[in-house]
Design an enzyme around this catalytic site. Structure first.
Site, short mmCIF file in Angstrom:
data_model
loop_
_atom_site.label_atom_id
_atom_site.label_comp_id
_atom_site.label_asym_id
_atom_site.label_seq_id
_atom_site.Cartn_x
_atom_site.Cartn_y
_atom_site.Cartn_z
N THR A 293 -2.86 -0.50 0.60
CA THR A 293 -2.49 0.00 -0.73
C THR A 293 -2.94 1.44 -0.95
OG1 THR A 293 -2.64 -0.53 -3.09
CG2 THR A 293 -4.65 -0.81 -1.82
N ARG B 277 -11.28 -0.54 2.97
CA ARG B 277 -11.12 -0.25 1.54
C ARG B 277 -11.62 1.16 1.24
NH1 ARG B 277 -8.36 -1.64 -3.02
NH2 ARG B 277 -9.66 -2.11 -4.80
N THR C 160 1.13 -1.86 -3.79
CA THR C 160 0.40 -2.37 -2.63
C THR C 160 1.46 -2.98 -1.74
OG1 THR C 160 -1.57 -2.85 -3.95
CG2 THR C 160 -1.34 -4.12 -1.92
N ASN D 133 -3.02 1.76 -4.31
CA ASN D 133 -3.15 1.22 -5.66
C ASN D 133 -1.80 1.32 -6.38
OD1 ASN D 133 -4.38 -0.22 -7.65
ND2 ASN D 133 -5.33 1.52 -8.62
N GLY E 156 0.68 -6.70 -5.69
CA GLY E 156 0.86 -6.99 -7.11
C GLY E 156 -0.42 -7.12 -7.90
N ASP F 135 -9.66 0.69 -9.77
CA ASP F 135 -9.99 -0.73 -9.52
C ASP F 135 -11.45 -1.03 -9.84
OD1 ASP F 135 -7.55 -1.78 -8.92
OD2 ASP F 135 -7.78 -1.72 -6.75
N1 GLY Z 1 -5.33 -1.82 -5.75
C1 GLY Z 1 -5.08 -3.17 -6.04
C2 GLY Z 1 -6.08 -4.08 -5.43
O1 GLY Z 1 -6.71 -3.72 -4.45
O2 GLY Z 1 -6.27 -5.15 -5.96
#
Ligand code: GLY
Length: 581
Positions: free
Chosen positions: A410, A115, A392, A412, A485, A434
């Protein structure tokens, strides 16, 4: 557990008919399920050796080719992931991040957290101006990206679990970036985002070939990206985090007013997380822990649903099941808004998965009408109420040896912060959005949060990405799925699991069926247009405020039949491609 909590007036008859169970066994011991029969899955395109599903044909082909030259599912998934950076850059890529959930042939699980991370200079108030939230800063422009984790995560999984050379995994992506490909649907996404992309000269240069808006037949060549990928192929992830790529990104963002530095890149580390194990009707559900919220909330919702005989309700009237899904979604999402954040920085209560808590949380669900969900619950172990289609993509691969890979990755929202670092071809994420930029202020997905998901240096923003693997009582895989999504990822994953396990649908049928979504705030039941009008009217009669949308989430999945045959499915909503042999 007290069975009476479910015996509301409106549900009494259903209970008498045996349609409601008493207690959730969701988090009972793993061994109690071994006697339960394995769920049958239909196979329409079964194979025994290998399966893959991604959102783009070229990524699926790259994975297939790796398998055919002797790679395993990890090699295949890594090659597909790099290819998506090239052909599907609005959804994910090396300027973004991912969660990868992997099962090895011995049955061990690995949760690899790639992440994005806030830079050292990030502050809680960085998206406030005179006390007023500025969501456009967290969504577009130089303050929006976190340090990307994608390349580090892919290298981590390839070197630990793959068997092909690192260079060979990048080769298909490099070739496609260099030689170009026909844009197809990507052109629509570029056109839809043309205004914001057009603010940045380097993005325009890459995505508007010949200074024109592209069409579906335009060929996209990305020589800068090819060069970047070649550097990563030659020098590994170090080129990205400690070399010229970090330098180029940090210099560009800094010149535009951003805060990420080369030190932030140098300090980035992939984190190995403990996979989250829960149980649902005799199966083990392996999910991703925080900073994903998906694992916890899919498990919460399944735990609440385990009180109900979903299969019997489905046969009686599918509207009741859609209604129940919407009810458990609201409860889980209200908990998400309050309790969830990066567990390395915020205290995420374990009690959220306590069976008694889930029973209590589901206790006011009525089958005959909607109930009002005032807010989050109070899980055990918490002393006080307070401490302190957008984008994503999901890809998945599995092989005959027993490797299973589920990666959700992703940048985002579409094209992330809309900035491509000059000379690199890298689409930079806008994952800072986020975080909860201020209490109660909605992000691009309409999600709200609190202190638990506030910005802090080195913290990872809460995610909805939910790569999931489901095992039968004997520990054999029966299903893997995940989606794109935003928060709809979590609710789509829930529905996919229920459709395959509870309603015996094939993975393709499960993905193609209509979906519902509720995220507590805004208080509305989002329903896909493909749902039949009678069901929509039925939900309205039960009291749901229905908003119809064209499509909710984009999922990919693989299922195993009782005799071990593989079926792979890509979501028809996004034109993905699955392959099995
Ligand atoms: N960027 C969308 C998620 O990680 O939920």
């Amino acid at each position: 557990m007290d069975r009476r909590v479910f015996l509301h007036e409106s549900a009494r008859n259903l209970a008498a008919a045996g349609l409601i169970f008493g207690t959730p066994a969701t988090f009972a011991s793993a061994t109690n399920s071994t006697t339960l029969a394995r769920q049958q899955c239909e196979t329409t395109a079964g194979g025994t050796k290998f399966a893959v599903a991604t959102v783009h044909e070229l990524a699926t082909n790259a994975a297939r080719d790796m398998f055919r030259v002797g790679g395993n599912a990890v090699d295949a998934a890594v090659a597909a992931s790099f290819m998506l950076s090239v052909v599907d850059g609005h959804n994910s890529g090396i300027g973004g991040g991912c969660f990868a959930l992997i099962r090895d042939p011995s049955g061990r699980f690995y949760a690899i957290d790639g992440r994005e991370e806030a830079g050292a200079a990030a502050t809680k108030d960085m998206f406030l101006k005179n006390g007023q939230p500025q969501p456009e800063w967290s969504q577009t422009g130089p303050l929006a990206p976190g340090v990307p984790g994608q390349v580090a995560a892919l290298e981590n999984m390839a070197t630990r679990f793959g068997r092909l050379s690192w260079r060979s995994l990048l080769e298909p992506a490099i070739q496609t970036a260099q030689n170009g490909f026909v844009m197809g649907r990507l052109a629509n996404v570029i056109r839809a985002n043309a205004k914001d992309l057009g603010r940045f000269a380097s993005s325009k240069r890459v995505l508007f070939p010949g200074d024109e808006l592209p069409t579906a037949t335009t060929r996209l060549h990305q020589p800068d990206l090819a060069q970047t990928l070649q550097l990563i192929a030659n020098e590994g992830a170090a080129a990205f985090y400690h070399g010229p790529i970090a330098q180029a990104i940090a210099e560009y963002l800094g010149a535009e007013g951003g805060i990420l530095t080369v030190n932030d890149f140098a300090n980035y580390q992939v984190k190995q997380r403990e996979p989250l194990v829960s149980h649902y009707r005799g199966r083990q559900v392996i999910g991703f822990p925080p900073p994903s919220s998906g694992g916890i909330h899919v498990a919460q919702m399944l735990g609440m649903l385990e009180c109900f005989d979903l299969r019997a309700l489905w046969r009686r009237d599918p509207i009741l099941v859609y209604h129940l899904w919407l009810e458990v979604m609201q409860r889980a999402m209200a908990d998400r808004a309050h309790w969830l954040g990066d567990a390395d920085h915020a205290r995420v209560p374990l009690g959220l998965l306590d069976p008694a808590y889930l029973l209590q949380r589901a206790g006011d669900i009525q089958l005959g009408r909607t109930s009002k969900v005032a807010g989050h619950g109070l899980p055990p172990g918490v002393e006080s109420q307070f401490f302190g289609d957008k984008h994503t993509t999901h890809l998945t691969a599995a092989d005959q040896e027993g490797w299973v890979v589920a990666i959700t990755q992703t940048v985002n929202t579409s094209f992330g912060c809309k900035m491509i670092a000059p000379g690199t071809g890298i689409v930079l994420n806008n994952e800072m959005d986020d975080f909860s930029i201020a209490p109660g202020v909605a992000n691009a997905f309409g999600l709200v949060g609190t202190e638990a998901n506030a910005i802090a240096p080195g913290k990872r923003p809460l995610s909805s990405m939910s790569p999931t693997i489901v095992l039968d009582g004997a520990g054999r895989p029966v299903l893997t799925c995940g989606a794109a999504g935003g928060p709809r990822i979590i609710t789509c994953t829930l529905q996919t699991i229920c459709r395959v396990l509870d309603f015996d649908q094939s993975i393709q049928e499960a993905l193609d069926s209509p979906r519902v979504h509720h995220q507590w705030r805004p208080s509305e039941a989002v329903v896909e247009e493909r749902m039949d009008p009678a069901s929509i009217a039925g939900l309205q009669t039960l009291g749901h405020e229905v908003r119809r949308i064209e499509a909710s989430a984009t999922a990919q999945g693989i299922s195993w039949s009782a005799d071990g045959r593989l079926e792979a499915a890509a979501d028809s909503r996004a034109g993905g491609v699955a392959f099995v042999e």
